[in-house]
Design an enzyme around this catalytic site. Structure first.
Site, PDB file in Angstrom:
ATOM      1  N   SER A  14       0.826  -1.223   0.000  1.00  0.00           N
ATOM      2  CA  SER A  14       0.000   0.000   0.000  1.00  0.00           C
ATOM      3  C   SER A  14       0.856   1.267   0.000  1.00  0.00           C
ATOM      4  O   SER A  14       1.835   1.389   0.738  1.00  0.00           O
ATOM      5  CB  SER A  14      -0.911   0.016   1.232  1.00  0.00           C
ATOM      6  OG  SER A  14      -1.514   1.289   1.335  1.00  0.00           O
ATOM      7  N   LEU A  15       0.448   2.233  -0.822  1.00  0.00           N
ATOM      8  CA  LEU A  15       1.167   3.514  -0.911  1.00  0.00           C
ATOM      9  C   LEU A  15       0.654   4.521   0.118  1.00  0.00           C
ATOM     10  O   LEU A  15       1.192   5.615   0.233  1.00  0.00           O
ATOM     11  CB  LEU A  15       0.995   4.107  -2.325  1.00  0.00           C
ATOM     12  CG  LEU A  15       1.569   3.285  -3.475  1.00  0.00           C
ATOM     13  CD1 LEU A  15       1.214   3.927  -4.821  1.00  0.00           C
ATOM     14  CD2 LEU A  15       3.088   3.159  -3.343  1.00  0.00           C
ATOM     15  N   THR A  61      -8.445  -1.412   3.946  1.00  0.00           N
ATOM     16  CA  THR A  61      -8.445  -1.913   2.571  1.00  0.00           C
ATOM     17  C   THR A  61      -8.789  -3.396   2.552  1.00  0.00           C
ATOM     18  O   THR A  61      -9.208  -3.967   3.575  1.00  0.00           O
ATOM     19  CB  THR A  61      -7.116  -1.539   1.869  1.00  0.00           C
ATOM     20  OG1 THR A  61      -7.210  -1.889   0.496  1.00  0.00           O
ATOM     21  CG2 THR A  61      -5.906  -2.233   2.490  1.00  0.00           C
ATOM     22  N   LYS A  65     -13.024  -4.143   4.288  1.00  0.00           N
ATOM     23  CA  LYS A  65     -13.913  -2.965   4.195  1.00  0.00           C
ATOM     24  C   LYS A  65     -15.332  -3.252   4.685  1.00  0.00           C
ATOM     25  O   LYS A  65     -16.035  -2.347   5.109  1.00  0.00           O
ATOM     26  CB  LYS A  65     -13.952  -2.440   2.756  1.00  0.00           C
ATOM     27  CG  LYS A  65     -12.659  -1.761   2.343  1.00  0.00           C
ATOM     28  CD  LYS A  65     -12.768  -1.146   0.969  1.00  0.00           C
ATOM     29  CE  LYS A  65     -11.445  -0.565   0.540  1.00  0.00           C
ATOM     30  NZ  LYS A  65     -11.523   0.137  -0.744  1.00  0.00           N
ATOM     31  N   ASP A  77     -23.799   8.013   6.195  1.00  0.00           N
ATOM     32  CA  ASP A  77     -24.811   7.566   5.235  1.00  0.00           C
ATOM     33  C   ASP A  77     -24.167   6.893   4.033  1.00  0.00           C
ATOM     34  O   ASP A  77     -24.668   5.898   3.507  1.00  0.00           O
ATOM     35  CB  ASP A  77     -25.637   8.766   4.738  1.00  0.00           C
ATOM     36  CG  ASP A  77     -26.556   9.281   5.836  1.00  0.00           C
ATOM     37  OD1 ASP A  77     -26.739   8.559   6.839  1.00  0.00           O
ATOM     38  OD2 ASP A  77     -27.063  10.404   5.692  1.00  0.00           O
ATOM     39  N   ASP A 101     -13.928   6.344  -0.922  1.00  0.00           N
ATOM     40  CA  ASP A 101     -13.627   5.803  -2.264  1.00  0.00           C
ATOM     41  C   ASP A 101     -14.493   6.471  -3.334  1.00  0.00           C
ATOM     42  O   ASP A 101     -14.031   6.762  -4.431  1.00  0.00           O
ATOM     43  CB  ASP A 101     -13.875   4.287  -2.308  1.00  0.00           C
ATOM     44  CG  ASP A 101     -12.810   3.518  -1.553  1.00  0.00           C
ATOM     45  OD1 ASP A 101     -11.652   3.974  -1.488  1.00  0.00           O
ATOM     46  OD2 ASP A 101     -13.142   2.433  -1.016  1.00  0.00           O
ATOM     47  N   GLY A 125     -19.406  -4.475 -12.787  1.00  0.00           N
ATOM     48  CA  GLY A 125     -19.127  -4.987 -11.445  1.00  0.00           C
ATOM     49  C   GLY A 125     -20.324  -4.808 -10.533  1.00  0.00           C
ATOM     50  O   GLY A 125     -21.252  -4.041 -10.841  1.00  0.00           O
ATOM     51  N   GLY A 128     -18.226  -4.074  -3.733  1.00  0.00           N
ATOM     52  CA  GLY A 128     -18.096  -2.824  -2.995  1.00  0.00           C
ATOM     53  C   GLY A 128     -17.588  -1.681  -3.868  1.00  0.00           C
ATOM     54  O   GLY A 128     -18.048  -0.536  -3.738  1.00  0.00           O
ATOM     55  N   ALA A 129     -16.663  -1.989  -4.763  1.00  0.00           N
ATOM     56  CA  ALA A 129     -16.099  -0.936  -5.620  1.00  0.00           C
ATOM     57  C   ALA A 129     -17.177  -0.380  -6.550  1.00  0.00           C
ATOM     58  O   ALA A 129     -17.303   0.836  -6.723  1.00  0.00           O
ATOM     59  CB  ALA A 129     -14.927  -1.497  -6.425  1.00  0.00           C
ATOM     60  N   GLN A 237      -9.025   9.997  -2.713  1.00  0.00           N
ATOM     61  CA  GLN A 237      -9.715   9.403  -1.561  1.00  0.00           C
ATOM     62  C   GLN A 237      -8.857   9.562  -0.306  1.00  0.00           C
ATOM     63  O   GLN A 237      -9.381   9.766   0.794  1.00  0.00           O
ATOM     64  CB  GLN A 237     -10.148   7.940  -1.806  1.00  0.00           C
ATOM     65  CG  GLN A 237      -9.045   6.892  -1.974  1.00  0.00           C
ATOM     66  CD  GLN A 237      -8.342   6.517  -0.686  1.00  0.00           C
ATOM     67  OE1 GLN A 237      -8.941   6.539   0.385  1.00  0.00           O
ATOM     68  NE2 GLN A 237      -7.061   6.189  -0.773  1.00  0.00           N
TER      69      GLN A 237
END
Ligand code: ATR
Length: 260
Positions: A14-15, A61, A65, A77, A101, A125, A128-129, A237
């Site tokens: 992760s960055l 992540t 999530k 919300d 996100d 898709g 979640g994304a 994000q």
């Protein structure tokens, strides 16, 4: 010194620590931010520590999530509707779960397609994304087209979001301006393109939420398509998270430099 980190498994890649540490240094905030790798069996124990206030805030992540939701005293919300939390912070002694996100997604899209609200957008898709994309697009008044490998998953989303479902074999009969990959297809090197080449040929902009050179990204680049950037989404994000963590405006340029 306040402690922050990114919770995931695995998470070493992760960055986020680079980005948040650079930002805290820039604004003179007394904090540190680290990678926090927690195996699934240890999550419960770890979250109990979080609730005692050991950390002032966390980014969350894959694969946690959804799992962290049950530990939150309050959910925003957007986190409720998206069904995923990528940001944990405290409001007094309450652990709050929210989601940034969707914000990163829409801001990164806007950078390449300022007129996105007038465009025909296809989201691929139903996890979640994809839910974060739908939340963002609906918030900006857009009703996107939505397709997924398992169409029945889309039925479960009709009460939460406005979208037009499209069976994958009908995609090429329609006309899109923007295609968004919100699936996990492309994460593995030998994954195929998530949509056909002819569909990509048809659009002007491609947004692959996976921040790798996926086959979709490589093909779109070859064809001279505009590319929205998953790395910009990560930055934007993260900037919003930084506001939740510190109450300070994020120094986006410094954060961007730190991950490039
Ligand atoms: P995330 O939370 O990151 O969105 P997820 O909830 O596991 O992850 O969702 C993964 C998405 O990628 C789903 O839309 C999934 O399609 P299904 O709902 O049909 O499972 C999609 N996906 C994963 N592997 C796929 C594949 N090989 N082909 C097409 N879609 C795939």
């Amino acid at each position: 010194m306040k402690k922050f980190g990114v919770l995931g498994f695995p998470v070493k890649h992760s960055l986020s620590p680079l980005m948040h540490n650079a930002a805290m240094k820039e604004v003179g905030f007394d904090g540190s931010y680290e990678h926090i790798e927690v195996a699934p069996d240890d999550l419960n124990c770890f979250m109990k520590r979080v609730k005692t206030g050991e950390f002032s805030g966390l980014s969350v992540t894959v694969p946690y999530k959804e799992a962290v939701i049950e530990y939150c005293d309050k959910l925003s919300d957007e986190a409720k509707l998206i069904g995923a939390v990528n940001t944990l912070y405290f409001d007094g002694t309450d652990l709050v779960g929210t989601n940034t996100d969707w914000y990163g997604f829409i801001k990164a899209l806007e950078e390449v397609e300022p007129g996105f609200a007038e465009k025909r957008i296809l989201v691929v898709g139903a996890g979640g994304a994809a839910r974060a994309c739908l939340y963002a697009l609906n918030k900006f008044g857009v009703e996107p087209y939505l397709t997924n490998r398992s169409m029945e998953k889309l039925d479960e989303m009709v009460n939460d979001f406005d979208f037009i479902s499209v069976e994958s074999d009908l995609l090429e009969d329609l006309d899109f301006d923007i295609v968004v990959n919100a699936t996990s297809v492309g994460l593995k090197e030998d994954d195929p393109m998530v949509v056909s080449e002819s569909l990509v040929d048809m659009v002007e902009t491609v947004f692959d939420l996976i921040y790798l050179d996926t086959k979709l990204v490589v093909y779109a680049r070859e064809k001279g398509k505009k590319l929205a950037s998953a790395k910009r989404m990560l930055l934007l994000q993260g900037g919003k998270q930084f506001e939740y963590f510190t109450g300070v405006n994020p120094p986006l340029e410094v954060m961007w430099k730190s991950i490039n």
